[in-house]
Design a protein around this motif. Sequence first.
Motif, PDB file in Angstrom:
ATOM      1  N   LYS A  13       0.840  -1.205   0.000  1.00  0.00           N
ATOM      2  CA  LYS A  13       0.000   0.000   0.000  1.00  0.00           C
ATOM      3  C   LYS A  13       0.872   1.252   0.000  1.00  0.00           C
ATOM      4  O   LYS A  13       0.588   2.216  -0.710  1.00  0.00           O
ATOM      5  CB  LYS A  13      -0.941  -0.002   1.200  1.00  0.00           C
ATOM      6  N   GLN A  14       1.925   1.247   0.786  1.00  0.00           N
ATOM      7  CA  GLN A  14       2.825   2.400   0.861  1.00  0.00           C
ATOM      8  C   GLN A  14       3.493   2.661  -0.492  1.00  0.00           C
ATOM      9  O   GLN A  14       3.591   3.811  -0.926  1.00  0.00           O
ATOM     10  CB  GLN A  14       3.875   2.161   1.949  1.00  0.00           C
ATOM     11  N   ALA A  19       3.834   5.974  -5.248  1.00  0.00           N
ATOM     12  CA  ALA A  19       3.841   6.007  -6.716  1.00  0.00           C
ATOM     13  C   ALA A  19       2.715   6.896  -7.240  1.00  0.00           C
ATOM     14  O   ALA A  19       2.926   7.684  -8.167  1.00  0.00           O
ATOM     15  CB  ALA A  19       3.710   4.595  -7.279  1.00  0.00           C
ATOM     16  N   ALA A  20       1.533   6.798  -6.649  1.00  0.00           N
ATOM     17  CA  ALA A  20       0.403   7.623  -7.087  1.00  0.00           C
ATOM     18  C   ALA A  20       0.732   9.106  -6.939  1.00  0.00           C
ATOM     19  O   ALA A  20       0.446   9.911  -7.837  1.00  0.00           O
ATOM     20  CB  ALA A  20      -0.853   7.264  -6.291  1.00  0.00           C
ATOM     21  N   ARG A  21       1.339   9.466  -5.822  1.00  0.00           N
ATOM     22  CA  ARG A  21       1.726  10.865  -5.592  1.00  0.00           C
ATOM     23  C   ARG A  21       2.834  11.295  -6.551  1.00  0.00           C
ATOM     24  O   ARG A  21       2.762  12.353  -7.181  1.00  0.00           O
ATOM     25  CB  ARG A  21       2.175  11.052  -4.149  1.00  0.00           C
ATOM     26  N   GLU A  22       3.868  10.489  -6.676  1.00  0.00           N
ATOM     27  CA  GLU A  22       5.006  10.836  -7.536  1.00  0.00           C
ATOM     28  C   GLU A  22       4.599  10.895  -9.003  1.00  0.00           C
ATOM     29  O   GLU A  22       5.049  11.790  -9.737  1.00  0.00           O
ATOM     30  CB  GLU A  22       6.144   9.830  -7.336  1.00  0.00           C
ATOM     31  N   SER A  34      13.964   2.165  -8.711  1.00  0.00           N
ATOM     32  CA  SER A  34      14.942   2.209  -7.612  1.00  0.00           C
ATOM     33  C   SER A  34      14.666   3.361  -6.661  1.00  0.00           C
ATOM     34  O   SER A  34      14.678   3.195  -5.436  1.00  0.00           O
ATOM     35  CB  SER A  34      16.361   2.336  -8.163  1.00  0.00           C
ATOM     36  N   ASN A  35      14.392   4.542  -7.223  1.00  0.00           N
ATOM     37  CA  ASN A  35      14.102   5.711  -6.403  1.00  0.00           C
ATOM     38  C   ASN A  35      12.817   5.504  -5.616  1.00  0.00           C
ATOM     39  O   ASN A  35      12.743   5.827  -4.426  1.00  0.00           O
ATOM     40  CB  ASN A  35      13.996   6.953  -7.291  1.00  0.00           C
ATOM     41  N   VAL A  40      10.627   3.741   0.390  1.00  0.00           N
ATOM     42  CA  VAL A  40      10.009   2.869   1.399  1.00  0.00           C
ATOM     43  C   VAL A  40      11.053   1.979   2.076  1.00  0.00           C
ATOM     44  O   VAL A  40      10.719   1.041   2.786  1.00  0.00           O
ATOM     45  CB  VAL A  40       8.865   2.011   0.811  1.00  0.00           C
ATOM     46  N   GLY A  41      12.324   2.294   1.828  1.00  0.00           N
ATOM     47  CA  GLY A  41      13.398   1.574   2.504  1.00  0.00           C
ATOM     48  C   GLY A  41      13.695   0.206   1.926  1.00  0.00           C
ATOM     49  O   GLY A  41      14.229  -0.660   2.622  1.00  0.00           O
ATOM     50  N   LEU A  42      13.366   0.002   0.647  1.00  0.00           N
ATOM     51  CA  LEU A  42      13.616  -1.287   0.007  1.00  0.00           C
ATOM     52  C   LEU A  42      14.518  -1.099  -1.206  1.00  0.00           C
ATOM     53  O   LEU A  42      14.702   0.015  -1.698  1.00  0.00           O
ATOM     54  CB  LEU A  42      12.296  -1.940  -0.417  1.00  0.00           C
ATOM     55  N   THR A  43      15.036  -2.205  -1.716  1.00  0.00           N
ATOM     56  CA  THR A  43      15.881  -2.181  -2.906  1.00  0.00           C
ATOM     57  C   THR A  43      15.035  -2.383  -4.155  1.00  0.00           C
ATOM     58  O   THR A  43      13.867  -2.778  -4.078  1.00  0.00           O
ATOM     59  CB  THR A  43      16.933  -3.301  -2.854  1.00  0.00           C
ATOM     60  N   HIS A  44      15.651  -2.142  -5.288  1.00  0.00           N
ATOM     61  CA  HIS A  44      14.984  -2.353  -6.574  1.00  0.00           C
ATOM     62  C   HIS A  44      14.447  -3.776  -6.673  1.00  0.00           C
ATOM     63  O   HIS A  44      13.331  -4.009  -7.162  1.00  0.00           O
ATOM     64  CB  HIS A  44      15.970  -2.061  -7.713  1.00  0.00           C
TER      65      HIS A  44
END
Length: 196
Positions: A13-14, A19-22, A34-35, A40-44
Amino acid sequence: MRYPADQKAETHKQIVDIAAREFRSKGLQGIGISNLMSQVGLTHGGFYAHFKDRDALVEEAAVCAANHGFQQLMAAAQAAAPGKEVAAMLDYYLSPAHRDEPGFGCVLPALAAEIAGQADSVRDAFTQAAKQNLRQMARYMPGASEKSRLSQAMMLLSSMAGGVLVARAVNDPKFSTLLLDSVRTQLLHLYGSWLD
């Protein structure tokens, strides 16, 4: 490393919310995977635990953005006095605040042209969200039949979205605000016979 299902759902959900905002702020190509995942503190690589591909993310994010923007519009209508719902929607939608915050506003002026060029799955999901949202908006529109009220809702939303789109495109702040005010005035005039 495995995470509990509820944590995975919350992370999913996060990712979709960001993504919806960006996407609304920067366009569908404005942020890379990647960005996005780093936010959300995760890798690609973690992306593929949530989505089969970028189209799947765009599909979910487009629907999320459509629903979020529409919920804000409906909140304005629901907070208005009876008979003033359309005026409240116009006040919210055609405001400088909505114009200046595309990442948190309606998806139409931000992404409609880009969504038109996406995969069928993205367009299908977006179309269903648009139909559902317009049916809700139609409750506040004039007309003797559901079909007539839905037609009015389509016209109103399209006019408002076009007004915001043009107001965002120009680089003269006074002219931009004048555009918003003009669209609002004309739409109020159009609906004036039943808004009074």
